[in-house]
Scaffold this active site. Sequence first.
Site, short mmCIF file in Angstrom:
data_model
loop_
_atom_site.label_atom_id
_atom_site.label_comp_id
_atom_site.label_asym_id
_atom_site.label_seq_id
_atom_site.Cartn_x
_atom_site.Cartn_y
_atom_site.Cartn_z
N TYR A 54 0.85 -1.21 0.00
CA TYR A 54 0.00 0.00 0.00
C TYR A 54 0.88 1.25 0.00
CZ TYR A 54 -3.94 -3.11 1.13
OH TYR A 54 -4.89 -4.10 1.10
N GLU A 298 -20.56 7.35 9.03
CA GLU A 298 -21.79 6.81 8.45
C GLU A 298 -21.75 5.28 8.40
OE1 GLU A 298 -22.77 7.98 4.42
OE2 GLU A 298 -24.69 6.93 4.56
P1 NDP Z 1 -14.96 -0.01 0.03
O1 NDP Z 1 -15.46 -0.87 -1.07
O2 NDP Z 1 -15.85 0.18 1.20
O3 NDP Z 1 -14.58 1.41 -0.59
C1 NDP Z 1 -14.22 2.46 0.26
C2 NDP Z 1 -14.30 3.78 -0.49
O4 NDP Z 1 -15.66 4.04 -0.86
C3 NDP Z 1 -13.89 4.96 0.39
O5 NDP Z 1 -12.50 5.13 0.44
C4 NDP Z 1 -14.63 6.09 -0.27
O6 NDP Z 1 -13.98 6.41 -1.49
C5 NDP Z 1 -15.96 5.41 -0.62
N1 NDP Z 1 -16.92 5.46 0.50
C6 NDP Z 1 -16.94 4.67 1.62
N2 NDP Z 1 -17.96 5.01 2.41
C7 NDP Z 1 -18.64 6.01 1.80
C8 NDP Z 1 -19.77 6.74 2.14
N3 NDP Z 1 -20.44 6.52 3.28
N4 NDP Z 1 -20.19 7.71 1.29
C9 NDP Z 1 -19.53 7.95 0.13
N5 NDP Z 1 -18.41 7.27 -0.24
C10 NDP Z 1 -17.96 6.30 0.58
O7 NDP Z 1 -13.59 -0.56 0.63
P2 NDP Z 1 -12.08 -0.53 0.05
O8 NDP Z 1 -12.06 -0.84 -1.39
O9 NDP Z 1 -11.43 0.71 0.52
O10 NDP Z 1 -11.48 -1.77 0.84
C11 NDP Z 1 -11.41 -1.74 2.28
C12 NDP Z 1 -10.10 -2.29 2.75
O11 NDP Z 1 -9.97 -3.64 2.33
C13 NDP Z 1 -8.83 -1.62 2.22
O12 NDP Z 1 -8.50 -0.42 2.91
C14 NDP Z 1 -7.80 -2.69 2.46
O13 NDP Z 1 -7.43 -2.71 3.82
C15 NDP Z 1 -8.60 -3.95 2.13
N6 NDP Z 1 -8.37 -4.39 0.73
C16 NDP Z 1 -7.70 -5.58 0.55
C17 NDP Z 1 -7.43 -6.05 -0.70
C18 NDP Z 1 -6.70 -7.34 -0.86
O14 NDP Z 1 -6.30 -7.70 -1.98
N7 NDP Z 1 -6.50 -8.10 0.21
C19 NDP Z 1 -7.84 -5.29 -1.92
C20 NDP Z 1 -8.56 -4.09 -1.63
C21 NDP Z 1 -8.82 -3.67 -0.35
P3 NDP Z 1 -13.72 7.91 -2.01
O15 NDP Z 1 -12.43 8.34 -1.47
O16 NDP Z 1 -13.68 7.71 -3.48
O17 NDP Z 1 -14.85 8.78 -1.55
#
Ligand code: NDP
Length: 326
Positions: A54, A298
């Site tokens: 990351y 939220e």
């Molecule tokens: P999500 O699918 O929940 O996406 C999160 C993103 O969605 C936020 O950063 C934000 O993006 C948007 N978001 C979240 N909540 C809201 C809301 N209430 N209103 C509006 N927009 C919102 O999760 P991630 O894809 O971030 O994955 C979570 C975690 O999983 C990662 O941090 C990591 O630790 C892990 N992960 C592991 C992987 C693996 O291969 N093992 C791969 C991917 C993730 P924005 O900034 O665009 O607003």
Amino acid sequence: MLHRRLGKTGLQVSALSFGAWVTFGNQIGDDVARELLHTAYEGGINFFDNAEGYADGQAEIVMGRILKASGWARGSYLVSSKVFFGDAYKGPNGRGLSRKHVIEACHAALVRLQVDHLDLFFCHRPDPDTPIGETCRAMHDLIAQGKVLYWGTSEWSAAEIAAAQRFCAAHNLHSPVMEQPQYNLFHRRRLEQEYAPLYDSDAGLGTTIWSPLATGLLTGKYNAGVPADSRLAVKGLEWLRDRVTADQKPKLDLVPAVAEIARELGTTLPRLGVAWCLANPRVSTVILGASKPAQLAENLGALEVLPKLTPEVLDRLDRLTRQAAT
Ligand code: NDP
């Protein structure tokens, strides 16, 4: 906060956890990262997810500084790292799951995160160029040395996980006990079907699931284009933007209908999306992502939606998304 056992281990993990992918050391500044981590901890989250890959290690450096300054008791939280993607500049042994890279990646993560052990250490992807037994022995040794408490995998096939568990059982080694797969309304087959035989195996299988909101698609924010302050507008993530806005168009088109169900339940789309993941008891913890404290606040409310997910509501969501889901 609700807590769940991580598979068959004795470890209690908060049902909601918090991860650093894309955000820490990249999309957001260190002050926002600090506010997010504190919001998570004060909201009852006890598990913070990270990885060597990351932001090229920077996400762990930022998280490590915040943890160090927080004064939180080490026993009150869990922190993870993942090994595989490594550092392209270190040559062929700077990545993958060889004994050399697994051991060195663990040592480097401990330094970046400023902790003396990793609670969870994941093999971030399978490595076809390393015998599975070599990786199992390296992980076992790290556990025996007290540098890692539990090891697991991320996006391994059920056959690969079963092979590792068989090798460990045959050689009296610590087995992998958790997987980190993608899981959300639009991506479900692996956790629900492929892994089904593993949950009740001797080693068991806990799951720390990622992208519960399908990387933001299940917030509805991408139905009218890509907002300038969203991750899909971040430089270097063009591949993700193309995947969400073009390749996943059939999923995107279903989002307004899911939002309508959220409205009927008196909640929001992100809360419904997260609560839907939690409704599956095979999910040990849902890793939340957020770039703004308001998003995290939220999403922490998803636990309140859980009782509203009756079998009828789950069936409606299932029928709506089944065709498009992978
Ligand atoms: P999500 O699918 O929940 O996406 C999160 C993103 O969605 C936020 O950063 C934000 O993006 C948007 N978001 C979240 N909540 C809201 C809301 N209430 N209103 C509006 N927009 C919102 O999760 P991630 O894809 O971030 O994955 C979570 C975690 O999983 C990662 O941090 C990591 O630790 C892990 N992960 C592991 C992987 C693996 O291969 N093992 C791969 C991917 C993730 P924005 O900034 O665009 O607003």
